[in-house]
Design a protein around this motif. Structure first.
Motif, PDB file in Angstrom:
ATOM      1  N   GLU A 174       0.825  -1.210   0.000  1.00  0.00           N
ATOM      2  CA  GLU A 174       0.000   0.000   0.000  1.00  0.00           C
ATOM      3  C   GLU A 174       0.861   1.262   0.000  1.00  0.00           C
ATOM      4  O   GLU A 174       0.619   2.195  -0.764  1.00  0.00           O
ATOM      5  N   TRP A 177       2.594   1.681  -3.374  1.00  0.00           N
ATOM      6  CA  TRP A 177       1.690   2.201  -4.398  1.00  0.00           C
ATOM      7  C   TRP A 177       1.440   3.700  -4.203  1.00  0.00           C
ATOM      8  O   TRP A 177       1.426   4.470  -5.162  1.00  0.00           O
ATOM      9  N   GLU A 178       1.261   4.116  -2.954  1.00  0.00           N
ATOM     10  CA  GLU A 178       1.013   5.536  -2.667  1.00  0.00           C
ATOM     11  C   GLU A 178       2.194   6.403  -3.085  1.00  0.00           C
ATOM     12  O   GLU A 178       2.015   7.487  -3.652  1.00  0.00           O
ATOM     13  N   THR A 179       3.413   5.936  -2.802  1.00  0.00           N
ATOM     14  CA  THR A 179       4.577   6.758  -3.135  1.00  0.00           C
ATOM     15  C   THR A 179       4.777   6.843  -4.639  1.00  0.00           C
ATOM     16  O   THR A 179       5.211   7.868  -5.167  1.00  0.00           O
ATOM     17  N   ARG A 180       4.433   5.784  -5.369  1.00  0.00           N
ATOM     18  CA  ARG A 180       4.519   5.827  -6.831  1.00  0.00           C
ATOM     19  C   ARG A 180       3.548   6.871  -7.387  1.00  0.00           C
ATOM     20  O   ARG A 180       3.895   7.638  -8.294  1.00  0.00           O
ATOM     21  N   GLN A 181       2.345   6.891  -6.858  1.00  0.00           N
ATOM     22  CA  GLN A 181       1.360   7.868  -7.318  1.00  0.00           C
ATOM     23  C   GLN A 181       1.800   9.293  -7.001  1.00  0.00           C
ATOM     24  O   GLN A 181       1.698  10.190  -7.837  1.00  0.00           O
ATOM     25  N   ARG A 182       2.290   9.486  -5.787  1.00  0.00           N
ATOM     26  CA  ARG A 182       2.761  10.827  -5.407  1.00  0.00           C
ATOM     27  C   ARG A 182       3.920  11.268  -6.301  1.00  0.00           C
ATOM     28  O   ARG A 182       3.995  12.431  -6.702  1.00  0.00           O
ATOM     29  N   ALA A 184       4.595  10.339  -9.372  1.00  0.00           N
ATOM     30  CA  ALA A 184       4.105  10.646 -10.716  1.00  0.00           C
ATOM     31  C   ALA A 184       3.362  11.976 -10.760  1.00  0.00           C
ATOM     32  O   ALA A 184       3.578  12.799 -11.667  1.00  0.00           O
ATOM     33  N   GLU A 185       2.497  12.190  -9.792  1.00  0.00           N
ATOM     34  CA  GLU A 185       1.604  13.352  -9.836  1.00  0.00           C
ATOM     35  C   GLU A 185       2.201  14.620  -9.227  1.00  0.00           C
ATOM     36  O   GLU A 185       1.966  15.725  -9.725  1.00  0.00           O
ATOM     37  N   GLU A 186       2.968  14.461  -8.135  1.00  0.00           N
ATOM     38  CA  GLU A 186       3.408  15.636  -7.382  1.00  0.00           C
ATOM     39  C   GLU A 186       4.901  15.935  -7.503  1.00  0.00           C
ATOM     40  O   GLU A 186       5.367  16.961  -6.999  1.00  0.00           O
ATOM     41  N   THR A 189       5.399  15.443 -12.567  1.00  0.00           N
ATOM     42  CA  THR A 189       4.619  16.405 -13.355  1.00  0.00           C
ATOM     43  C   THR A 189       5.155  17.820 -13.213  1.00  0.00           C
ATOM     44  O   THR A 189       5.452  18.480 -14.215  1.00  0.00           O
TER      45      THR A 189
END
Length: 199
Positions: A174, A177-182, A184-186, A189
């Motif tokens: 979990e 997955w959260e750190t991958r999303q952060r 990519a997005e924060e 980008t």
């Protein structure tokens, strides 16, 4: 020496001409210089070595590349570092013990005479020259998004063209997955946006 396949070939054939891009895994000064002089891209993974190591790698690569007459950007340097982007620095520092344990294992299995137990397990005992928790945090792309973005820009300033993200160093699924999303997005980008604005 032991096998010979006379009629073996690659199919489908590579699309790139004259051959696919060659990335040379280089960890030492001679191998970095060898690859750079021949026009190869270089991939280097310094694990938890200090930034001074990365600075030296970048300097050696770009000096050899320039002396060979090869263009910056056309011939690339890539660095791998562990990444953990969290909502806060305090939360990001929670990943440091796991990273250090992973580092101990990856280094100890390379030591002569180290034996695994019946399960194939090697104890993550501390290394003589391992970084402190604070030093580990500093060399990781770890922290809140703003801290990680700042660290990434430092690599770009050194002449690192591409970055290999090492997310899966032992944190639970979990959090991974959260750190991958952060990231990519924060981090990625705004990083791309800032680089484009600076052109």
């Amino acid at each position: 020496k032991h096998y010979k396949f006379d009629t073996t070939f690659v199919w489908p054939r590579p699309a790139q001409k004259p051959h696919p891009t060659i990335w040379y895994a280089a960890m030492t000064t001679p191998s970095i210089q060898y690859a750079a002089e021949r026009g190869f891209h270089v991939a280097n993974w310094p694990f938890l070595k200090p930034m001074s190591f990365v600075e030296d790698v970048a300097e050696k690569f770009h000096l050899a590349r320039e002396e060979a007459g090869n263009a910056r950007g056309a011939q690339k340097l890539s660095i791998m570092r562990p990444v953990y982007v969290a909502a806060s620095e305090e939360e990001a520092r929670e990943a440091v013990p796991t990273m250090l344990s992973n580092h101990r294992l990856s280094q100890r299995i390379r030591e002569p005479g180290v034996e695994a137990d019946a399960r194939g397990f090697v104890e993550p005992e501390p290394l003589d020259d391992e970084p402190t928790p604070d030093e580990t945090f500093e060399v990781m792309i770890a922290g809140d998004p703003a801290q990680c973005l700042e660290k990434l820009h430092h690599y770009a300033e050194l002449g690192v063209d591409e970055f290999i993200t090492w997310f899966d160093f032992g944190m639970d699924h979990e959090r991974n997955w959260e750190t991958r999303q952060r990231f990519a997005e924060e981090v990625m980008t705004p990083f791309r946006r800032q680089l484009k604005a600076a052109e």
